[in-house]
Enzyme design. Structure first.
Site, PDB file in Angstrom:
ATOM      1  N   GLU A 118      43.281 -11.751  42.095  1.00  0.00           N
ATOM      2  CA  GLU A 118      43.173 -10.292  42.148  1.00  0.00           C
ATOM      3  C   GLU A 118      41.716  -9.823  42.228  1.00  0.00           C
ATOM      4  O   GLU A 118      41.434  -8.638  41.994  1.00  0.00           O
ATOM      5  CB  GLU A 118      43.851  -9.655  40.925  1.00  0.00           C
ATOM      6  CG  GLU A 118      45.318  -9.993  40.744  1.00  0.00           C
ATOM      7  CD  GLU A 118      46.222  -9.483  41.862  1.00  0.00           C
ATOM      8  OE1 GLU A 118      45.707  -8.907  42.832  1.00  0.00           O
ATOM      9  OE2 GLU A 118      47.432  -9.699  41.757  1.00  0.00           O
ATOM     10  N   HIS A 141      43.747  -6.345  34.155  1.00  0.00           N
ATOM     11  CA  HIS A 141      45.101  -6.218  34.696  1.00  0.00           C
ATOM     12  C   HIS A 141      46.028  -7.035  33.814  1.00  0.00           C
ATOM     13  O   HIS A 141      45.699  -8.163  33.444  1.00  0.00           O
ATOM     14  CB  HIS A 141      45.138  -6.743  36.135  1.00  0.00           C
ATOM     15  CG  HIS A 141      46.516  -7.063  36.625  1.00  0.00           C
ATOM     16  ND1 HIS A 141      47.506  -6.105  36.726  1.00  0.00           N
ATOM     17  CD2 HIS A 141      47.098  -8.231  37.026  1.00  0.00           C
ATOM     18  CE1 HIS A 141      48.610  -6.673  37.186  1.00  0.00           C
ATOM     19  NE2 HIS A 141      48.396  -7.963  37.359  1.00  0.00           N
ATOM     20  N   HIS A 143      50.573  -7.370  32.485  1.00  0.00           N
ATOM     21  CA  HIS A 143      51.966  -7.015  32.751  1.00  0.00           C
ATOM     22  C   HIS A 143      52.575  -6.370  31.499  1.00  0.00           C
ATOM     23  O   HIS A 143      53.611  -6.830  30.998  1.00  0.00           O
ATOM     24  CB  HIS A 143      52.740  -8.263  33.190  1.00  0.00           C
ATOM     25  CG  HIS A 143      52.161  -8.957  34.399  1.00  0.00           C
ATOM     26  ND1 HIS A 143      52.495 -10.234  34.767  1.00  0.00           N
ATOM     27  CD2 HIS A 143      51.269  -8.523  35.332  1.00  0.00           C
ATOM     28  CE1 HIS A 143      51.832 -10.568  35.876  1.00  0.00           C
ATOM     29  NE2 HIS A 143      51.069  -9.545  36.232  1.00  0.00           N
ATOM     30  N   GLU A 171      48.178  11.047  20.322  1.00  0.00           N
ATOM     31  CA  GLU A 171      46.855  10.521  20.686  1.00  0.00           C
ATOM     32  C   GLU A 171      46.640  10.333  22.193  1.00  0.00           C
ATOM     33  O   GLU A 171      45.500  10.232  22.646  1.00  0.00           O
ATOM     34  CB  GLU A 171      46.651   9.146  20.022  1.00  0.00           C
ATOM     35  CG  GLU A 171      46.563   9.188  18.525  1.00  0.00           C
ATOM     36  CD  GLU A 171      45.267   9.809  18.043  1.00  0.00           C
ATOM     37  OE1 GLU A 171      44.222   9.212  18.285  1.00  0.00           O
ATOM     38  OE2 GLU A 171      45.315  10.897  17.434  1.00  0.00           O
ATOM     39  N   HIS A 212      55.229  -4.378  38.622  1.00  0.00           N
ATOM     40  CA  HIS A 212      54.279  -5.470  38.461  1.00  0.00           C
ATOM     41  C   HIS A 212      53.472  -5.342  37.163  1.00  0.00           C
ATOM     42  O   HIS A 212      53.555  -6.201  36.296  1.00  0.00           O
ATOM     43  CB  HIS A 212      53.337  -5.516  39.689  1.00  0.00           C
ATOM     44  CG  HIS A 212      52.373  -6.651  39.655  1.00  0.00           C
ATOM     45  ND1 HIS A 212      51.900  -7.272  40.785  1.00  0.00           N
ATOM     46  CD2 HIS A 212      51.755  -7.291  38.628  1.00  0.00           C
ATOM     47  CE1 HIS A 212      51.078  -8.250  40.451  1.00  0.00           C
ATOM     48  NE2 HIS A 212      50.964  -8.271  39.143  1.00  0.00           N
TER      49      HIS A 212
HETATM   50  P1  13P Z   1      45.900 -14.844  38.865  1.00  0.00           P
HETATM   51  O1  13P Z   1      46.434 -16.036  38.095  1.00  0.00           O
HETATM   52  O2  13P Z   1      45.413 -15.257  40.235  1.00  0.00           O
HETATM   53  O3  13P Z   1      44.862 -14.099  38.078  1.00  0.00           O
HETATM   54  O4  13P Z   1      47.112 -13.869  39.138  1.00  0.00           O
HETATM   55  C1  13P Z   1      47.867 -13.370  38.066  1.00  0.00           C
HETATM   56  C2  13P Z   1      48.460 -12.033  38.322  1.00  0.00           C
HETATM   57  O5  13P Z   1      48.784 -11.313  37.398  1.00  0.00           O
HETATM   58  C3  13P Z   1      48.646 -11.592  39.728  1.00  0.00           C
HETATM   59  O6  13P Z   1      48.860 -10.222  39.788  1.00  0.00           O
HETATM   60 ZN    ZN Z   2      49.798  -9.447  37.895  1.00  0.00          ZN
END
Ligand code: 13P
Ligand code: ZN
Length: 274
Positions: A118, A141, A143, A171, A212
């Site tokens: 990413e 980033h 999940h 908050e 995602h």
């Molecule tokens: P990477 O392992 O390449 O960082 O990818 C993980 C991910 O969350 C892809 O969106």
């Molecule tokens: Zn991801």
């Protein structure tokens, strides 16, 4: 001059603590999630000989605006749960080379590992955020479970999504007055998703990737972690509220305005009724 072991570097310790914490929270299953942390030369100099490039890694996009900048990044395909036991295999310190299209590896990413897939989204987001806030240093980033779930059940309208989160915890408006932006579903790891994310990052520090995960930006690790944590908590409350039969009453816009005035924050224009 003798260098100090990089494992002692404060920025390395922050990366280890944060990846461990994110794994503990269940937001980074398997290799899910990635972090990039902009470092100053002064920060890396006690630990690294900056003339010693271990490996050159080509990139699929142009990061000319970041030439000479140092980052510590998570590796692609690396598991956050494993970072604490072997930081050098799972993390890397890189510098953007003078062509803007190559990374110079200075530490870590052992056994031919490469930075997160990413990276386009991360570096493009750094460029976008630095234009708005020169202090911005971290892109994260992950999940985050309830936020991710909400992209299936809540309408994907930025204003409506933001307002729902603001209403779930008092908050929230204070922590993310700029709200949450949302991009369309796009294949991860591409320049296209990087450009879409970075464009949204100009207006908000939180960007949802539907079905995602979430992107967050900020000036340090605690700030970004806290930002995502707060939005994720609101999404968790939303999940419970829905499970308990839905909203019967909520924070009014009048009260959200009072909050904004009390904490001196500027709610995203047009998101609250006047
Ligand atoms: P990477 O392992 O390449 O960082 O990818 C993980 C991910 O969350 C892809 O969106
Ligand atoms: Zn991801």
């Amino acid at each position: 001059m003798r260098k100090i072991d990089l494992l002692q570097a404060p920025f390395l310790k922050e990366m280890v603590a944060t990846t461990t914490n994110l794994y503990r929270l269940g937001w980074d299953e398997r290799n899910g999630g990635n972090i990039s942390y902009l470092l100053t030369e002064e920060e890396v100099l006690p630990f690294l000989d900056i003339q010693q490039v271990i490996r050159r890694i080509p990139m699929i996009f142009d990061a000319t605006q970041l030439i000479g900048k140092y980052f510590i990044v998570t590796g692609s395909g690396k598991y956050f749960k494993n970072v604490i036991d072997d930081p050098a295999a799972n993390l890397g310190v890189v510098r953007i080379a003078s062509d803007g299209r190559t990374l110079e590896l200075l530490w870590g990413l052992e056994n031919d590992a490469v930075p997160t897939s990413e990276l386009p989204s991360h570096l493009m987001s750094h460029i976008a955020r630095l234009e708005v806030d020169p202090e911005n240093r971290v892109i994260m980033h992950n999940h985050a479970t309830h936020l991710l779930a909400m992209t299936f059940t809540h309408e994907l309208d930025e204003k409506s999504f933001t307002r729902t989160l603001w209403q779930m915890c008092t908050e929230c408006l204070v922590v993310f007055p700029d709200g949450v932006s949302i991009i369309p579903w796009i294949v991860p790891g591409t320049n296209e998703i990087g450009e879409a994310t970075a464009a949204k990052m100009k207006e908000a520090r939180l960007v949802m990737w539907p079905y995602h995960g979430v992107y967050g930006a900020g000036k340090d690790m605690d700030e970004v972690f806290g930002l995502i944590e707060t939005a994720e908590k609101a999404a968790q409350v939303y999940t419970y509220v829905q499970a308990q039969g839905g909203v019967k009453q909520t924070i009014t816009d009048e009260n959200l305005w009072k909050l904004a005035r009390a904490f001196k924050v500027e709610p995203r224009l047009g998101y609250l009724t006047e």
